[in-house]
Design a protein around this motif. Structure first.
Motif, mmCIF file in Angstrom:
data_model
loop_
_atom_site.group_PDB
_atom_site.id
_atom_site.type_symbol
_atom_site.label_atom_id
_atom_site.label_comp_id
_atom_site.label_asym_id
_atom_site.label_seq_id
_atom_site.Cartn_x
_atom_site.Cartn_y
_atom_site.Cartn_z
ATOM 1 N N ALA A 354 -6.073 10.905 -7.952
ATOM 2 C CA ALA A 354 -7.265 12.429 -8.208
ATOM 3 C C ALA A 354 -7.565 12.784 -6.609
ATOM 4 O O ALA A 354 -7.554 13.921 -6.482
ATOM 5 N N ILE A 355 -7.828 12.043 -5.756
ATOM 6 C CA ILE A 355 -8.121 12.297 -4.543
ATOM 7 C C ILE A 355 -6.881 13.160 -3.803
ATOM 8 O O ILE A 355 -7.243 14.107 -2.855
ATOM 9 N N GLU A 356 -5.658 12.433 -4.185
ATOM 10 C CA GLU A 356 -4.756 13.247 -3.554
ATOM 11 C C GLU A 356 -4.394 14.628 -4.084
ATOM 12 O O GLU A 356 -4.199 15.513 -3.361
ATOM 13 N N ARG A 357 -4.599 14.802 -5.407
ATOM 14 C CA ARG A 357 -4.549 16.170 -6.080
ATOM 15 C C ARG A 357 -5.421 17.002 -5.400
ATOM 16 O O ARG A 357 -5.061 18.236 -5.123
ATOM 17 N N ALA A 358 -6.648 16.719 -5.287
ATOM 18 C CA ALA A 358 -7.856 17.453 -4.641
ATOM 19 C C ALA A 358 -7.621 17.751 -3.330
ATOM 20 O O ALA A 358 -7.868 18.991 -2.926
ATOM 21 N N LEU A 359 -7.077 16.938 -2.386
ATOM 22 C CA LEU A 359 -6.809 17.146 -1.012
ATOM 23 C C LEU A 359 -5.319 17.844 -0.735
ATOM 24 O O LEU A 359 -5.399 18.115 0.262
ATOM 25 N N SER A 360 -4.598 17.637 -1.884
ATOM 26 C CA SER A 360 -3.242 18.299 -1.384
ATOM 27 C C SER A 360 -2.589 17.309 -0.384
ATOM 28 O O SER A 360 -1.909 17.652 0.183
ATOM 29 N N VAL A 361 -2.739 15.981 -0.437
ATOM 30 C CA VAL A 361 -2.242 14.979 0.253
ATOM 31 C C VAL A 361 -1.438 13.820 -0.325
ATOM 32 O O VAL A 361 -1.741 13.695 -1.439
ATOM 33 N N GLU A 362 -0.739 13.115 0.569
ATOM 34 C CA GLU A 362 0.088 12.061 -0.284
ATOM 35 C C GLU A 362 -0.248 10.919 0.783
ATOM 36 O O GLU A 362 0.212 10.841 2.031
ATOM 37 N N PHE A 363 -1.087 9.709 0.294
ATOM 38 C CA PHE A 363 -1.466 8.709 1.228
ATOM 39 C C PHE A 363 -0.104 7.849 1.614
ATOM 40 O O PHE A 363 0.036 7.369 2.863
ATOM 41 N N LEU A 364 0.893 7.819 0.576
ATOM 42 C CA LEU A 364 1.776 6.768 0.711
ATOM 43 C C LEU A 364 2.968 7.637 0.165
ATOM 44 O O LEU A 364 3.439 7.249 -0.935
ATOM 45 N N PRO A 365 3.760 8.395 1.005
ATOM 46 C CA PRO A 365 4.802 9.278 0.717
ATOM 47 C C PRO A 365 5.878 8.479 0.398
ATOM 48 O O PRO A 365 6.394 7.288 0.937
ATOM 49 N N LYS A 366 6.662 8.917 -1.090
ATOM 50 C CA LYS A 366 7.815 8.153 -1.336
ATOM 51 C C LYS A 366 9.058 8.139 -0.243
ATOM 52 O O LYS A 366 9.683 7.182 -0.467
ATOM 53 N N SER A 367 9.206 8.999 0.524
ATOM 54 C CA SER A 367 10.178 9.143 1.315
ATOM 55 C C SER A 367 9.915 8.181 2.505
ATOM 56 O O SER A 367 10.998 7.799 3.082
ATOM 57 N N ILE A 368 8.904 7.499 2.400
ATOM 58 C CA ILE A 368 8.688 6.624 3.799
ATOM 59 C C ILE A 368 8.320 5.146 3.083
ATOM 60 O O ILE A 368 8.770 4.001 3.908
ATOM 61 N N TYR A 369 7.426 4.892 2.203
ATOM 62 C CA TYR A 369 7.124 3.810 1.743
ATOM 63 C C TYR A 369 7.649 3.632 0.191
ATOM 64 O O TYR A 369 8.076 4.626 -0.425
ATOM 65 N N PHE A 370 8.158 2.195 0.002
ATOM 66 C CA PHE A 370 8.894 1.768 -1.314
ATOM 67 C C PHE A 370 7.648 1.432 -2.074
ATOM 68 O O PHE A 370 7.959 1.795 -3.578
ATOM 69 N N ILE A 371 6.557 1.272 -1.836
ATOM 70 C CA ILE A 371 5.290 1.213 -2.567
ATOM 71 C C ILE A 371 4.561 2.688 -2.512
ATOM 72 O O ILE A 371 3.732 2.590 -1.379
ATOM 73 N N SER A 372 4.607 3.565 -3.275
ATOM 74 C CA SER A 372 4.211 4.775 -3.128
ATOM 75 C C SER A 372 2.677 4.942 -3.836
ATOM 76 O O SER A 372 2.027 6.208 -3.582
ATOM 77 N N GLN A 373 2.227 3.921 -4.460
ATOM 78 C CA GLN A 373 0.916 3.790 -5.142
ATOM 79 C C GLN A 373 0.226 2.952 -4.682
ATOM 80 O O GLN A 373 0.692 1.949 -4.486
ATOM 81 N N LEU A 374 -1.107 2.933 -4.403
ATOM 82 C CA LEU A 374 -1.923 2.194 -3.908
ATOM 83 C C LEU A 374 -2.536 1.052 -4.874
ATOM 84 O O LEU A 374 -3.154 1.201 -5.967
ATOM 85 N N PRO A 375 -1.888 -0.359 -4.929
ATOM 86 C CA PRO A 375 -2.044 -1.185 -5.687
ATOM 87 C C PRO A 375 -3.290 -2.003 -5.573
ATOM 88 O O PRO A 375 -3.978 -1.980 -4.507
ATOM 89 N N SER A 376 -3.843 -2.440 -6.651
ATOM 90 C CA SER A 376 -5.349 -3.000 -6.490
ATOM 91 C C SER A 376 -5.229 -4.232 -7.783
ATOM 92 O O SER A 376 -4.733 -4.177 -8.781
ATOM 93 N N ASP A 377 -5.511 -5.643 -7.087
ATOM 94 C CA ASP A 377 -5.870 -6.653 -7.986
ATOM 95 C C ASP A 377 -6.924 -7.416 -7.602
ATOM 96 O O ASP A 377 -7.071 -8.426 -6.731
ATOM 97 N N PRO A 378 -8.058 -6.920 -8.172
ATOM 98 C CA PRO A 378 -9.141 -7.789 -8.079
ATOM 99 C C PRO A 378 -9.404 -9.160 -8.401
ATOM 100 O O PRO A 378 -8.822 -9.130 -9.812
ATOM 101 N N ARG A 379 -9.872 -10.082 -7.793
ATOM 102 C CA ARG A 379 -9.965 -11.442 -8.256
ATOM 103 C C ARG A 379 -11.479 -12.000 -8.388
ATOM 104 O O ARG A 379 -12.065 -11.827 -7.358
ATOM 105 N N ALA A 380 -11.825 -12.729 -9.326
ATOM 106 C CA ALA A 380 -13.103 -13.277 -9.285
ATOM 107 C C ALA A 380 -13.444 -14.366 -8.200
ATOM 108 O O ALA A 380 -14.446 -14.061 -7.868
ATOM 109 N N SER A 381 -12.314 -14.924 -7.839
ATOM 110 C CA SER A 381 -12.692 -16.046 -6.668
ATOM 111 C C SER A 381 -12.770 -15.335 -5.475
ATOM 112 O O SER A 381 -13.945 -15.703 -4.755
#
Length: 417
Positions: A354-381
Motif C-alpha cells: 500500500a505504501i509502495e502504491r501511494a508513493l509510486s516506489v518499489e522497495f525491492l525491485p524484481k529486476s534486482i532482488y529475487f525476494i521482491s516482497q518484504l516477508p515477515s515471520d513474527p515469533r512468540a519467542s
C-alpha cells in the motif's frame, strides 16, 4: 476494594494529576518515556520479524533444491539403491520421500563461453518426491529420458551463456580420457529440454539436471552417489538423520540440511543477535528518559514526601511509590509497543504494498532482488524476549530515583514549603 495508598499515589502520579504547569510538564515527559519504550519495542518486533521472514524464505527456496537429508555413498557408489531407498523410508515415519542421484561438477561450454556447473543426475519419476522447484519453464523434468542426453538448466545459468530450450551445450568432465596422444578432456553434447527457477541465485546460476543413467555414464559411476530424503518436518532433520545413520552400514555418510549450510545459518543468527542488541538501545534511551522523569517528579513532590513520612510512611513505602510509577510507565509503553509491533508484523505484506502504491516506489525491485516482497515471520519467542528486556530495563531505571526519594528528610523538605 480500596488499593494500598502507595499504589493509589503511584497511579495518580502516572496520570499526571495536578493543574500546575510543572505537573503538566512532568506528565509530558512521562508520556515521552512511555512512547519511547513503545516505539523501541515495536521497532524490535518488526525488524526481527522481517529478518525471520527473510531467513524462512531463503531457507524454503534453498530446500526446494537441496535435500532435508542426504545419504552419501562410498566412492564407488551404491550397488543396490532400490533396497536402500526402501530401508530409508522405513527408518522413520517422518520420511515422506527418497530419491537416488548422481552428483558431479563440470565445465559448461557454449560458443566461447565457459561456466562452472553443479550437475545432478536424477530419476524424474522419483525426484518429484524430494524436490519442489519454484517454476519449470518451457518443459518438464519428465523429458529427461535415459539415453537421450538432455539437460535442464537453472534459469540464471541459461541467461549467462545465452541459451534457451532446444539449444545444445557441451559438458566437460573433470577427469580426462587417456589416449595414445595423451590425456584429453572428455566432452559430451547435451540438448536443453527445460529451464528451472528455484528462487535462489546460487543454484539458478549453476545447476544442471540430467537423467541419472546419463550422469552415471558421463561420470563413469557404478551407481548413484547419494540418496536425497524429504521429511514432513524439516526441523526434525538432525534427529531423523541419526535414526537413518544407525540403520545403515558405517561406510555410508548421512548429513542433514542444517549441517550442509551451517555457515550461512550461523551468519544469519549472528546478524539477528546484532540487530537485537542495536535496537535494544532504543529501549535503553527511553529508560534513561524514565530516570529523568522520576528525578523531576521526586524533586517536585518533596513536600508530599515529607508529609507522608510525618504521617508514618516508611522509607520503603516512599521508594515503592516511585518504583511503581516508573514501572507502570514502562509496562504501559511495553504493552502498547507489543500491540503495535505485532499488528505491523502480521500485516506487513499488506502495509508495504500500500505504501509502495501511494508513493509510486518499489522497495525491492524484481529486476534486482529475487525476494521482491518484504516477508515477515513474527515469533512468540522473540516477543517474550523483547518484553522481558523492556520490563527489566524499566524496573532498573526506577531504583536510583526512588531510593533518593526514600532518603529525603521530612524537616528539611518542609522548611521550603
Amino acid at each position: 476494594m480500596s488499593l494500598p495508598f502507595d499504589v493509589e499515589i503511584a497511579l495518580r502520579y502516572v496520570r499526571g494529576g495536578g493543574h500546575r504547569s510543572r505537573d503538566k510538564f512532568i506528565s509530558f515527559i512521562s508520556g515521552l518515556s512511555m512512547a519511547g519504550i513503545g516505539l523501541g519495542v515495536a521497532a524490535l518486533i518488526v525488524v526481527l520479524s522481517v529478518m525471520n521472514g527473510f531467513q524462512k524464505e531463503v531457507r524454503d527456496r534453498m530446500l526446494s533444491v537441496i535435500a532435508h537429508i542426504e545419504v552419501l555413498a562410498p566412492q564407488e557408489g551404491f550397488d543396490n539403491p532400490e533396497a536402500l531407498v526402501g530401508a530409508i523410508k522405513a527408518a522413520n515415519p517422518k520420511v515422506i520421500g527418497a530419491a537416488p542421484y548422481v552428483a558431479g561438477e563440470s565445465m559448461l561450454a557454449h560458443g566461447d563461453l565457459l561456466r562452472p556447473a553443479i550437475v545432478r543426475g536424477i530419476d524424474p519419476a522419483q525426484e518429484q518426491e524430494v524436490s519442489d522447484f519454484k517454476e519449470v519453464i518451457s518443459g518438464s523434468l519428465s523429458n529427461l529420458q535415459a539415453g537421450e542426453f538432455r539437460v535442464v538448466l537453472g534459469i540464471e545459468l541459461a541467461k549467462q551463456i545465452g541459451v534457451s530450450v532446444g539449444d545444445r551445450i557441451t559438458l566437460i568432465a573433470p577427469s580426462g580420457q587417456m589416449t595414445p596422444a595423451g590425456m584429453i578432456p572428455r566432452l559430451k553434447a547435451f540438448e536443453i529440454t527445460a529451464l528451472v527457477s528455484t528462487g535462489h541465485y546460487e543454484y539458478d546460476s549453476g545447476l544442471v539436471l540430467m537423467n541419472i543413467d546419463d550422469a552415471a555414464r558421463f561420470y563413469r559411476s557404478l551407481g548413484p552417489t547419494g540418496i536425497r530424503v524429504k521429511l514432513n518436518d524439516m526441523d526434525a532433520a538432525p534427529f531423523v538423520a541419526r535414526d537413518i545413520e544407525s540403520q545403515l552400514p558405517p561406510s555410508v555418510w548421512v548429513r542433514d540440511w542444517s549441517v550442509q549450510n551451517r555457515t550461512w545459518f550461523a551468519a544469519v543468527q549472528t546478524e539477528k543477535r546484532m540487530m537485537f542488541i542495536i535496537l535494544t538501545l532504543i529501549i535503553a534511551v527511553a529508560a534513561f528518559n524514565l530516570v529523568s522523569m522520576l528525578v523531576m517528579t521526586v524533586k517536585d513532590k518533596r513536600g508530599e514526601i515529607a508529609i507522608l513520612r510525618t504521617l508514618g510512611a516508611s522509607p520503603f513505602a516512599i521508594q515503592r511509590i516511585f518504583m511503581l510509577q516508573g514501572a507502570l510507565v514502562g509496562w504501559i509503553g511495553t504493552f502498547l509497543g507489543v500491540t503495535a509491533g505485532w499488528l505491523l508484523a502480521i500485516n506487513l505484506g499488506t502495509i508495504v504494498p500500500a505504501i509502495e502504491r501511494a508513493l509510486s516506489v518499489e522497495f525491492l525491485p524484481k529486476s534486482i532482488y529475487f525476494i521482491s516482497q518484504l516477508p515477515s515471520d513474527p515469533r512468540a519467542s522473540d516477543v517474550v524476549t523483547i518484553v522481558t528486556v523492556a520490563l527489566v530495563l524499566s524496573v532498573l531505571s526506577t531504583i536510583y530515583p526512588s531510593w533518593r526519594a526514600s532518603r529525603a528528610e521530612p524537616a528539611e523538605a518542609l522548611r521550603y514549603e
